[in-house]
Design an enzyme around this catalytic site. Structure first.
Site, PDB file in Angstrom:
ATOM      1  N   HIS A  38      19.599   9.059 -40.780  1.00  0.00           N
ATOM      2  CA  HIS A  38      20.681   9.400 -41.702  1.00  0.00           C
ATOM      3  C   HIS A  38      20.114   9.808 -43.061  1.00  0.00           C
ATOM      4  O   HIS A  38      18.916   9.640 -43.340  1.00  0.00           O
ATOM      5  CB  HIS A  38      21.627   8.208 -41.878  1.00  0.00           C
ATOM      6  CG  HIS A  38      20.917   6.970 -42.342  1.00  0.00           C
ATOM      7  ND1 HIS A  38      20.465   6.796 -43.637  1.00  0.00           N
ATOM      8  CD2 HIS A  38      20.557   5.839 -41.676  1.00  0.00           C
ATOM      9  CE1 HIS A  38      19.872   5.633 -43.763  1.00  0.00           C
ATOM     10  NE2 HIS A  38      19.907   5.028 -42.576  1.00  0.00           N
ATOM     11  N   ASP A 327      15.960   5.052 -39.494  1.00  0.00           N
ATOM     12  CA  ASP A 327      14.519   5.210 -39.631  1.00  0.00           C
ATOM     13  C   ASP A 327      13.788   4.534 -38.475  1.00  0.00           C
ATOM     14  O   ASP A 327      12.801   5.059 -37.947  1.00  0.00           O
ATOM     15  CB  ASP A 327      14.027   4.665 -40.977  1.00  0.00           C
ATOM     16  CG  ASP A 327      14.385   3.206 -41.224  1.00  0.00           C
ATOM     17  OD1 ASP A 327      15.262   2.669 -40.541  1.00  0.00           O
ATOM     18  OD2 ASP A 327      13.774   2.594 -42.131  1.00  0.00           O
TER      19      ASP A 327
END
Length: 448
Positions: A38, A327
């Site tokens: 994101h 991540d």
């Protein structure tokens, strides 16, 4: 007016028609899987003494872990770059996807969190939602006042966040927690934790914030400080006299190493309870995602080149599959492929809007499958081909056998929702299952 409408609809439909195959010499592109992080967000939590608590974050609806306008723009930008790489328009590198959205060609899956869902929407806005991309009012979007010209809504699919073992590396998984607790008892992790550099840094942080941290929660402080440097840098430094670039870099270095341990990256093989702990950690973190990708690639290959086309309708048109995630999700792919040390230096984790693309190519001469690994490091960067960094690969293309071997090695011993419930070694589990089967067989024999 009627003639124009008919022409527009016909032209739009033509954009969805089959397009010529994308070739690079004898190689033909068949499918793309892309995993991205994101965009920029607010902290998901912070330490108790932090000046910037939840009410300090007002963007994205306000509160913890929300995508910022900057994060939205990062994915808008990435979506435009992906269009230039894969979509059929005059600036395209590959001319792989149609210029107008066709629901048969793509599937977007997001974890069930606001920031990943909105990142996916922002990305699709850049890829298919701009005026001038060829979509037609009345066919692809409403021809009505108030509707953004050219904006084509694209479905974003999701699943329950806590049970999403593919996209959420922190899903509910007792086995992962059990393995991590074992890892922390290993000599390598204990020696690292007790080293002067690490223990002094952790002790120093504890004295500054008056709060103690488990290793798995240590990330909270450097993560919050990273974001606060973007939005409140002057206030952060003025109100926390202990904060300095040097100290921040020290706690980041500690956190980076914790990250590596959690993903089974050790200097030496850590064997406990007759298990390779590093491999077992990768099985529950990277295994489900890697096998989800390779299973879909194999299905695509079988359906394209097999005489038996039963059940293939859904995959025949599918070209582009997205995982909008975190991540740690991107990291799971990089670690599985053994290239995290190349892809994320100098940072210890993938940055905002980092994206890894696994391209499936078919050699039209030998009819074998190959893949290309492409990495987008952060917003503003282009795409870097990194296939040659993978062990067993050389050049831009690598045999799909290498990817299959990686996926097979990391495949959980059972479907992941069941495997996550097993908090014992594989050998002990096998013995337990064998014993239970023996008992069941014996009881069945006795009561026949």
């Amino acid at each position: 007016m009627l003639y124009f409408l008919i022409f527009a609809v016909a032209w739009s439909s033509a954009q969805r028609a089959d397009i010529p195959p994308v070739k690079d010499g004898v190689m033909e592109l068949k499918m793309v899987h892309i995993v991205w992080r994101h965009g920029d967000r607010s902290p998901t939590k912070t330490f108790k003494a932090d000046l910037f608590q939840e009410n300090a974050w007002t963007f994205g609806g306000g509160g913890w872990g929300q995508l910022s306008p900057m994060g939205m723009f990062q994915h808008l930008t990435l979506g435009k770059k992906l269009r230039n790489r894969y979509v059929n328009d005059v600036n395209s590198t590959y001319n792989f996807l149609p210029s107008v959205y066709d629901q048969k060609t793509m599937y977007v899956r997001s974890t069930g969190i606001n920031r990943t869902l909105i990142s996916a929407t922002s990305n699709m806005l850049g890829m298919y939602g701009q005026d001038g991309y060829g979509s037609a009012a009345g066919t692809d979007f409403p021809d009505a006042q108030g509707w953004p010209r050219g904006f084509v809504p694209i479905p974003i699919h999701t699943v329950d966040y806590d049970s999403d073992h593919i996209g959420n590396m922190e899903s509910d998984c007792p086995r992962r927690e059990w393995l991590w607790n074992l890892a922390q008892q290993s000599e390598e992790v204990k020696n690292w934790r007790n080293s002067e550099a690490v223990s002094s840094t952790i002790d120093e942080l504890t004295s500054y914030v008056n709060e103690t941290w488990s290793l798995e929660d240590f990330w909270i402080v450097p993560d919050a400080l990273f974001i606060e440097q973007i939005y409140y840098n002057a206030s952060l430094r003025a109100n926390n006299t202990w904060f300095s670039d040097d100290f921040y870099n020290r706690i980041v270095a500690v956190n980076d190493q914790i990250y590596m341990f959690q993903y089974g990256i050790f200097n030496n093989t850590v064997t406990m309870q007759n298990m390779n702990i590093g491999l077992e950690l990768l099985k529950v973190r990277s295994g489900p995602l890697m096998n989800d990708m390779i299973d879909r690639i194999n299905t695509k290959s079988d359906c394209t080149y097999s005489n038996n086309a039963t059940g293939c309708h859904w995959i025949n048109g599918l070209k582009y599959f997205v995982y909008s995630a975190h991540d740690e999700t991107v990291y799971a792919v990089l670690v599985a492929l053994g290239i995290e040390r190349f892809a994320i230096i100098p940072h210890g984790y993938p940055l905002y809007s980092a994206a890894v693309s696994v391209e499936y190519w078919r050699n039209t001469t030998d009819n074998n499958n190959y893949f290309k690994l492409v990495y987008h490091k952060q917003s503003g960067d282009g795409f870097e081909v990194m296939t040659s960094e993978i062990e067993g690969c050389s050049g831009d293309y690598c045999s799909m056998d290498v990817l299959e071997q990686i996926a097979r090695k990391l495949k959980p011993d059972q479907p992941i929702d069941k495997w996550c419930l097993i908090t014992e070694s594989s050998s002990s589990y096998s013995v337990s299952i064998s014993f239970l089967m023996f008992v069941a067989t014996t009881l069945n024999y006795l009561f026949m």
